[in-house]
Design an enzyme around this catalytic site. Structure first.
Site, short mmCIF file in Angstrom:
data_model
loop_
_atom_site.label_atom_id
_atom_site.label_comp_id
_atom_site.label_asym_id
_atom_site.label_seq_id
_atom_site.Cartn_x
_atom_site.Cartn_y
_atom_site.Cartn_z
N ASN A 42 11.92 -12.79 0.10
CA ASN A 42 11.60 -12.79 1.54
C ASN A 42 12.91 -11.98 1.90
O ASN A 42 14.09 -12.82 2.20
CB ASN A 42 11.00 -13.89 2.04
CG ASN A 42 10.83 -13.71 3.63
OD1 ASN A 42 11.03 -12.53 3.96
ND2 ASN A 42 9.88 -14.64 4.16
N CYS A 62 16.84 0.94 18.93
CA CYS A 62 17.33 1.72 20.23
C CYS A 62 15.96 2.18 21.10
O CYS A 62 16.18 2.07 22.22
CB CYS A 62 17.91 3.28 19.49
SG CYS A 62 19.64 3.17 19.17
N GLY A 71 0.62 -1.04 0.08
CA GLY A 71 0.03 -0.08 0.02
C GLY A 71 0.86 1.12 0.16
O GLY A 71 0.46 2.11 -0.63
N CYS A 115 -7.01 -8.74 11.53
CA CYS A 115 -7.07 -8.10 10.19
C CYS A 115 -7.19 -6.56 10.29
O CYS A 115 -8.05 -5.97 10.89
CB CYS A 115 -8.52 -8.65 9.67
SG CYS A 115 -8.81 -7.89 8.18
P1 ATP Z 1 -2.36 -6.66 4.20
O1 ATP Z 1 -2.71 -5.36 4.99
O2 ATP Z 1 -3.47 -7.09 3.45
O3 ATP Z 1 -1.38 -7.80 4.91
P2 ATP Z 1 -0.01 -6.27 2.59
O4 ATP Z 1 0.85 -7.34 3.04
O5 ATP Z 1 0.03 -5.75 1.00
O6 ATP Z 1 -1.65 -6.11 2.91
P3 ATP Z 1 1.14 -3.50 3.11
O7 ATP Z 1 1.33 -2.85 4.52
O8 ATP Z 1 0.15 -2.89 2.01
O9 ATP Z 1 0.64 -4.91 3.28
O10 ATP Z 1 2.53 -3.82 2.31
C1 ATP Z 1 3.62 -4.30 2.95
C2 ATP Z 1 4.30 -4.90 1.74
O11 ATP Z 1 5.81 -5.41 2.49
C3 ATP Z 1 3.72 -6.22 1.20
O12 ATP Z 1 3.57 -6.13 -0.18
C4 ATP Z 1 4.66 -7.28 1.68
O13 ATP Z 1 4.44 -8.50 0.88
C5 ATP Z 1 5.88 -6.73 1.89
N1 ATP Z 1 6.79 -7.33 2.93
C6 ATP Z 1 6.47 -7.59 4.22
N2 ATP Z 1 7.53 -8.38 4.56
C7 ATP Z 1 8.30 -8.79 3.76
C8 ATP Z 1 9.69 -9.30 3.61
N3 ATP Z 1 10.19 -9.98 4.67
N4 ATP Z 1 10.18 -9.51 2.49
C9 ATP Z 1 9.79 -8.77 1.46
N5 ATP Z 1 8.54 -8.14 1.23
C10 ATP Z 1 8.00 -8.19 2.64
ZN ZN Z 2 19.96 0.98 18.20
#
Ligand code: ATP
Ligand code: ZN
Length: 294
Positions: free
Chosen positions: A113, A194, A46, A215
């Site tokens: 990831n 920190c 987002g 959620c």
């Molecule tokens: P929801 O709120 O439905 O979970 P979302 O997972 O798309 O939506 P956002 O806050 O819109 O959450 O975006 C965060 C983004 O960061 C996501 O697209 C998610 O896949 C990415 N993300 C989170 N953790 C990791 C990670 N460890 N490695 C790569 N990308 C990540």
């Molecule tokens: Zn620190």
């Protein structure tokens, strides 16, 4: 590139004319420097997808984007992604769209990831300068954290401490009505460990972090505003104009934008952060620095 060819006086169909006007009006000294900047956007959900689009439209030189997730219909209450992207990885869908918007931007996409052992190494090496004998020099000007969980933020914190890489963190609260951005300079400002993030954010919001099994709500408005705050700070930082606050919050219910300084903690749990603080202190007390201040 296109910027160089452009006449400064004419507002024509060139998409960069309005950006160059910032320079004519004295806001930015040398806007074209944006072409030499590399920004890593970690997480293209987002906030990250919108931040990446803004940087693309601003004409940044190179964008590195990271995500492991696929676009789903559930993401359509956000900006940027469209129904036809459903099923594609967020990185592929984003790269395709961004490239269409501005072919001048070099886009590298990393479908990974960052928190796994392998992912950590791959993330770190993607930020490294190739053929650098020290193996520790970053090739990016700024890392933007647009992830939504603690583990991923800790990973970005660690990699940035190791590479002495300045980064900016962003977050939207679980109830979707508040958010924040934070500037993190290893040794100079607080690192992500920190100060417990819940304490940092307590002035406006005690639930910045996503809880397992809850959620979360989300609003395209808050996410768009936080993405705008983040990229505005990124532009100011990279092109040296205005003030870059160490922390900028957004409370939509009260229309309140608090700013604060977050000093590093001598008692930080991360030993590398404590080392960076000592190095920063030594730099500040060096004969050169003292002479410069005198
Ligand atoms: P929801 O709120 O439905 O979970 P979302 O997972 O798309 O939506 P956002 O806050 O819109 O959450 O975006 C965060 C983004 O960061 C996501 O697209 C998610 O896949 C990415 N993300 C989170 N953790 C990791 C990670 N460890 N490695 C790569 N990308 C990540
Ligand atoms: Zn620190």
């Amino acid at each position: 590139g296109k910027i160089a060819q452009m006449s400064a006086e004419v507002v024509d169909s060139n998409p960069y004319s309005r950006l160059m006007a910032l320079q004519r009006m004295g806001i930015v000294k040398d806007y074209e420097r944006i072409r030499n900047k590399t920004v890593a956007v970690v997480g293209v959900g987002g906030v990250g997808s919108v931040a990446a689009e803004m940087l693309t439209r601003c004409g940044v030189g190179r964008l590195l984007i990271y995500d492991y997730d696929k676009v789903e219909l559930a993401n359509m209450n956000r900006l940027f992604f469209r129904p036809e992207h459903c099923g594609m990885t967020k990185t592929d869908a984003a790269k395709k769209t961004l490239q269409e918007i501005n072919p001048d931007v070099e886009i590298e996409s990393y479908t990974m990831n960052i928190t796994t052992l392998q992912g950590f190494d791959a993330f770190k090496s993607s930020l490294l300068r190739p053929n650098d004998p020290t193996g520790s020099q970053s090739r990016v000007d700024l890392v933007l954290s647009c992830v939504d969980n603690y583990e991923a933020r800790i990973t970005i914190n660690q990699v940035c401490l190791e590479l002495q890489q300045t980064w900016m963190e962003s977050g939207v609260s679980e109830d979707a009505v508040a958010g924040h951005i934070q500037l993190l300079v290893p040794g100079e400002t607080a690192c992500f460990q920190c100060v417990p993030p819940l304490v940092v954010a307590s002035g406006i919001d005690e639930r910045t972090l996503k809880r397992e099994g809850v959620c979360a709500a989300s609003l395209p408005t808050t996410m768009g505003i936080v993405a705008g705050m983040l990229v505005q700070a990124a532009l100011k930082y990279m092109l040296d104009f205005g003030t870059v606050s160490k922390y900028l919050g957004y409370n939509s219910l009260k229309d309140f934008f608090p700013t604060m300084e977050i000093k590093p903690s001598a008692a930080c749990v991360n030993p590398l952060c404590r080392q960076r603080q000592a190095e920063d202190e030594a730099r500040r007390n060096s004969p050169e620095a003292l002479a410069a201040r005198a």
